[in-house]
Design a protein around this motif. Structure first.
Motif, mmCIF file in Angstrom:
data_model
loop_
_atom_site.group_PDB
_atom_site.id
_atom_site.type_symbol
_atom_site.label_atom_id
_atom_site.label_comp_id
_atom_site.label_asym_id
_atom_site.label_seq_id
_atom_site.Cartn_x
_atom_site.Cartn_y
_atom_site.Cartn_z
ATOM 1 N N LEU A 77 0.810 -1.204 0.000
ATOM 2 C CA LEU A 77 0.000 0.000 0.000
ATOM 3 C C LEU A 77 0.853 1.268 0.000
ATOM 4 N N MET A 78 1.906 1.282 0.784
ATOM 5 C CA MET A 78 2.771 2.469 0.811
ATOM 6 C C MET A 78 3.483 2.651 -0.524
ATOM 7 N N GLY A 79 3.873 1.579 -1.159
ATOM 8 C CA GLY A 79 4.495 1.660 -2.475
ATOM 9 C C GLY A 79 3.520 2.188 -3.514
ATOM 10 N N ALA A 80 2.264 1.779 -3.418
ATOM 11 C CA ALA A 80 1.239 2.257 -4.346
ATOM 12 C C ALA A 80 0.994 3.749 -4.153
ATOM 13 N N LYS A 81 0.950 4.187 -2.888
ATOM 14 C CA LYS A 81 0.790 5.620 -2.622
ATOM 15 C C LYS A 81 1.943 6.414 -3.218
ATOM 16 N N LEU A 82 3.145 5.940 -2.978
ATOM 17 C CA LEU A 82 4.321 6.625 -3.506
ATOM 18 C C LEU A 82 4.306 6.626 -5.030
ATOM 19 N N ALA A 83 3.873 5.533 -5.629
ATOM 20 C CA ALA A 83 3.822 5.437 -7.093
ATOM 21 C C ALA A 83 2.858 6.465 -7.675
ATOM 22 N N VAL A 84 1.700 6.638 -7.055
ATOM 23 C CA VAL A 84 0.718 7.613 -7.539
ATOM 24 C C VAL A 84 1.290 9.018 -7.435
ATOM 25 N N ILE A 85 1.919 9.318 -6.321
ATOM 26 C CA ILE A 85 2.505 10.654 -6.125
ATOM 27 C C ILE A 85 3.629 10.900 -7.127
ATOM 28 N N ASN A 130 -4.061 14.303 -4.992
ATOM 29 C CA ASN A 130 -4.302 15.405 -4.059
ATOM 30 C C ASN A 130 -4.921 14.905 -2.757
ATOM 31 N N GLN A 131 -5.826 13.934 -2.855
ATOM 32 C CA GLN A 131 -6.406 13.356 -1.643
ATOM 33 C C GLN A 131 -5.330 12.665 -0.808
ATOM 34 N N LEU A 132 -4.438 11.953 -1.470
ATOM 35 C CA LEU A 132 -3.359 11.265 -0.749
ATOM 36 C C LEU A 132 -2.475 12.253 0.008
ATOM 37 N N VAL A 133 -2.179 13.351 -0.616
ATOM 38 C CA VAL A 133 -1.240 14.320 -0.039
ATOM 39 C C VAL A 133 -1.905 15.206 1.010
ATOM 40 N N HIS A 134 -3.158 15.596 0.777
ATOM 41 C CA HIS A 134 -3.783 16.604 1.631
ATOM 42 C C HIS A 134 -4.739 16.047 2.682
ATOM 43 N N ASP A 135 -5.163 14.808 2.537
ATOM 44 C CA ASP A 135 -6.114 14.231 3.485
ATOM 45 C C ASP A 135 -5.454 13.047 4.185
ATOM 46 N N SER A 136 -5.105 13.240 5.447
ATOM 47 C CA SER A 136 -4.386 12.191 6.181
ATOM 48 C C SER A 136 -5.263 10.989 6.497
#
Length: 162
Positions: A77-85, A130-136
């Protein structure tokens, strides 16, 4: 042909014409090869004219960065988040290198829609970033990440950068 003009009469023009008609397969082969070379050159010229200039970025760098994004997307999951960013950041860098005007990626996407109408399909992926970065409290699912990465990849192909 030159033998007809400069010959002293030792050979008849009919014999010379018969000798040149035996060379027609050679001329056909030269013609086919010549047309093939011209076709390849035209194809490369057209392809280079259709690709936008990427000032400060090389296509090799873009491809290697995309390969790293795909690798990290498979690392949980963390890798997927980083990939999107990172995919969002790569798209922004490509648009900047194409001198698409705007202060933010959103503004650049709006400006790019005039030249690349299909670029609008990347908006959901950018909003996801944007949701990933701004919404914890936002929880990313693997299907959302896969869809976003597909949209980013399609946008890079639309821009002819990948």
């Amino acid at each position: 042909m030159f033998q007809i003009i400069f010959d002293t009469g030792a050979k008849t023009p009919v014999a010379t014409a018969a000798a040149t008609t035996n060379l027609w397969p050679v001329w056909v082969i030269f013609g086919v090869v010549g047309l093939a070379v011209i076709g390849i050159l035209l194809q490369r010229l057209i392809a280079s004219m259709q690709r936008p200039d990427l000032h400060g970025l090389s296509r090799e760098k873009i491809k290697s960065t995309w390969e790293e994004i795909e690798k990290s997307s498979g690392m949980g999951l963390m890798g997927a988040k980083l990939a999107v960013i990172e995919a969002d950041k790569l798209l922004d860098g490509v648009l900047k290198s194409m001198f698409i005007p705007g202060e933010t990626l959103g503004e650049r996407l709006k400006a790019a829609q005039y030249s690349y109408p299909n670029i609008k399909n990347v908006w959901p992926a950018h909003k996801l970033r944007n949701q990933l970065v701004h919404d914890s409290t936002f929880e990313l699912t693997s299907s959302q990440a896969r869809r976003a990465l597909t949209d980013f990849k399609t946008a890079l192909h639309t821009l002819r950068a990948l």
